[in-house]
Design an enzyme around this catalytic site. Structure first.
Site, PDB file in Angstrom:
ATOM      1  N   ALA A  47       1.726   3.898  -2.121  1.00  0.00           N
ATOM      2  CA  ALA A  47       1.514   5.264  -2.614  1.00  0.00           C
ATOM      3  C   ALA A  47       1.133   6.198  -1.461  1.00  0.00           C
ATOM      4  O   ALA A  47       0.466   5.786  -0.525  1.00  0.00           O
ATOM      5  CB  ALA A  47       0.428   5.255  -3.688  1.00  0.00           C
ATOM      6  N   PRO A  48       1.594   7.455  -1.541  1.00  0.00           N
ATOM      7  CA  PRO A  48       2.319   8.116  -2.632  1.00  0.00           C
ATOM      8  C   PRO A  48       3.834   7.948  -2.608  1.00  0.00           C
ATOM      9  O   PRO A  48       4.534   8.556  -3.405  1.00  0.00           O
ATOM     10  CB  PRO A  48       1.940   9.590  -2.432  1.00  0.00           C
ATOM     11  CG  PRO A  48       1.794   9.714  -0.949  1.00  0.00           C
ATOM     12  CD  PRO A  48       1.179   8.424  -0.489  1.00  0.00           C
ATOM     13  N   ASP A  88       1.277  -0.253   5.629  1.00  0.00           N
ATOM     14  CA  ASP A  88       0.540   0.992   5.897  1.00  0.00           C
ATOM     15  C   ASP A  88      -0.879   0.765   5.380  1.00  0.00           C
ATOM     16  O   ASP A  88      -1.220   1.150   4.265  1.00  0.00           O
ATOM     17  CB  ASP A  88       1.221   2.158   5.196  1.00  0.00           C
ATOM     18  CG  ASP A  88       0.704   3.507   5.657  1.00  0.00           C
ATOM     19  OD1 ASP A  88      -0.316   3.538   6.371  1.00  0.00           O
ATOM     20  OD2 ASP A  88       1.305   4.534   5.292  1.00  0.00           O
ATOM     21  N   CYS A 130      -3.125   5.562  10.013  1.00  0.00           N
ATOM     22  CA  CYS A 130      -3.280   6.975  10.387  1.00  0.00           C
ATOM     23  C   CYS A 130      -4.659   7.170  11.012  1.00  0.00           C
ATOM     24  O   CYS A 130      -5.338   8.164  10.753  1.00  0.00           O
ATOM     25  CB  CYS A 130      -3.057   7.898   9.199  1.00  0.00           C
ATOM     26  SG  CYS A 130      -4.044   7.521   7.735  1.00  0.00           S
ATOM     27  N   CYS A 174       0.868  -1.202   0.000  1.00  0.00           N
ATOM     28  CA  CYS A 174       0.000   0.000   0.000  1.00  0.00           C
ATOM     29  C   CYS A 174       0.893   1.237   0.000  1.00  0.00           C
ATOM     30  O   CYS A 174       0.738   2.146   0.828  1.00  0.00           O
ATOM     31  CB  CYS A 174      -0.942   0.008   1.185  1.00  0.00           C
ATOM     32  SG  CYS A 174      -1.811  -1.547   1.500  1.00  0.00           S
ATOM     33  N   LYS A 181       7.121   6.906   2.522  1.00  0.00           N
ATOM     34  CA  LYS A 181       7.843   5.924   3.332  1.00  0.00           C
ATOM     35  C   LYS A 181       8.776   5.079   2.465  1.00  0.00           C
ATOM     36  O   LYS A 181       9.835   4.646   2.921  1.00  0.00           O
ATOM     37  CB  LYS A 181       6.848   5.053   4.091  1.00  0.00           C
ATOM     38  CG  LYS A 181       5.963   5.839   5.076  1.00  0.00           C
ATOM     39  CD  LYS A 181       4.983   4.936   5.779  1.00  0.00           C
ATOM     40  CE  LYS A 181       4.089   5.715   6.726  1.00  0.00           C
ATOM     41  NZ  LYS A 181       3.140   6.621   6.016  1.00  0.00           N
TER      42      LYS A 181
END
Length: 439
Positions: free
Chosen positions: A270-271, A334, A387, A268, A274
């Site tokens: 994008a963008p 993520d 997040c 996962c 990391k």
């Protein structure tokens, strides 16, 4: 499909009326279920808005989203029925967001009213409503002292969040919920990640000082500018010396403890913030995975700016048809979430999300984690990142995962609550680090 209408030829692109008219369309798109960045991108692609006006349109749209609860509460008092079409509602809430906080907005009240009326006049869908806009906004100015206390009697009018969101924060964080809501209503800082391959934090701070920009260190590699500027004006950005990344998000890559030669998966991805950070820390055989080829293109652009390389792969992290069967030493997961911890950057999220989204996204994330775990080599490490502020997506997810897979849970920050100002200025993220037991 987002409906974008061009303004009349008499519209002046440098006027507040022009900017309010397009902000109204962006707000209407959010009400129709579209993300605000997507709505603005389509407006800018279809209109002839110059760069200076684009910045103002974006600012007005984000301000409207941050003040939507109060503006809607005021409209319920000011109008006999909800304004229609939606773009008229968008114009009124954009104008009320300026009027309700006149000192911060930087426009005097009568300019806002006059320009809002002009915005209706130059908009094909709203030209009939010039009188309505004038009457509602002028009544607000006359009766402000009475209307504001009435509008703030409800939780959305007070805090500018849906009631269910406020209630959930109260339940999860009984001592911190008011502070969390307040931080989420602040404009976000511009935080940079210094590329340690190219400069130290001290060297880059000196570069900023020489350029007349004030900044302070807010993390091991994180620098926050006192005054945000367009990325084109950031010293060293185009050359890959720095990247834009929140200070909390910068904790991810170091937690994985990568070393040269490791095989790493950024799921996962994008963008690509990391992804870039991992490659700045070590020379890796890194696979960046995302389900959307267009989003992978953005990763490619970011890595090109940093002069770094990774293998980009299009695929669904719940499946393994993209995988070559070779295990990874490290996996960064993520995972999808409600993004409730980053609402100061994306204030539209609070209005787009529904109570049921948390369960649906937690289920999706659990499926991804289960699939990724069998791609990890024995003794390898997997980092779960969200997040989100909701425990169902973070701590509860981590506990269930560790139990299901008999995973060793290593030290990690856990739930970081959003905070603003001072030496700690970051979004709300969650971290859980797991190690796979040896074969």
């Amino acid at each position: 499909m987002i409906q974008i209408s061009l303004l009349s030829s008499s519209a002046k692109a440098d006027s507040l009326a022009y900017q309010l008219a397009y902000a109204a369309q962006a707000v209407a798109a959010v009400r129709a279920g579209h993300a605000l960045p997507q709505a603005l991108a389509q407006i800018f692609a279809r209109s002839d808005a110059p760069a200076a006006s684009r910045g103002a349109i974006q600012d007005l749209s984000y301000r409207a989203m941050r003040g939507l609860g109060l503006s809607d509460a005021l409209l319920a008092l000011l109008a006999n029925k909800p304004p229609q079409p939606e773009v008229l509602h968008g114009l009124l809430v954009s104008a009320l967001a300026l009027l309700a906080d006149e000192d911060e907005a930087g426009y005097d009240s009568f300019t806002v009213v006059n320009q809002a009326v002009e915005a209706a006049a130059i908009s094909p869908e709203m030209s009939f409503a010039k009188g309505v806009v004038n009457a509602i906004l002028r009544r607000f100015l006359r009766e402000r002292a009475t209307l504001m206390p009435q509008a703030t009697k409800t939780p959305p009018g007070t805090w500018n969040y849906p009631t269910w969101w406020i209630d959930r924060l109260k339940s999860a964080y009984p001592e911190d919920w008011q502070r969390i809501l307040h931080v989420g209503n602040q404009p976000p800082p511009l935080t940079l990640r210094v590329n340690r391959r190219r400069a130290t934090v001290e060297q880059y701070l000196a570069t900023l000082t020489a350029a007349g920009m004030q900044a302070r260190q807010v993390g091991p590699s994180a620098v926050r500018l006192d005054k945000p500027v367009p990325v084109q004006q950031i010293p060293g950005f185009a050359e890959g010396v720095v990247s834009v990344q929140d200070a909390a998000a910068q904790l991810a890559a170091p937690l994985l403890d990568v070393a040269d030669g490791m095989r790493v998966l950024d799921a996962c991805a994008a963008p690509g913030g990391k992804t870039g950070h991992l490659l700045e820390l070590a020379d890796l055989d890194l696979v960046a995975l995302d389900h959307d080829p267009r989003r992978l293109q953005r990763i490619d652009e970011n890595l090109a700016r940093l002069q770094l390389t990774a293998r980009l792969s299009t695929g669904d992290a719940r499946e393994d048809d993209w995988w070559d069967g070779q295990p990874f030493d490290r996996i960064l997961a993520d995972v999808p979430c409600t993004a409730s911890g980053i609402v100061r950057r994306h204030p539209d999220i609070r209005w787009l999300r529904r109570k049921t989204d948390t369960t649906q996204l937690a289920t999706l994330s659990a499926q991804i984690l289960d699939k990724l775990w069998h791609m990890l080599r024995p003794d390898g490490k997997l980092l779960l990142v969200t997040c989100s502020l909701w425990p169902q997506e973070s701590e509860q997810q981590a506990i269930a995962f560790a139990q299901k897979h008999n995973a060793i849970r290593l030290p990690a920050p856990g739930q970081l609550l959003p905070t603003a100002g001072g030496d700690a200025d970051h979004d709300g993220l969650f971290y859980a680090l797991f190690q796979k037991t040896g074969a």
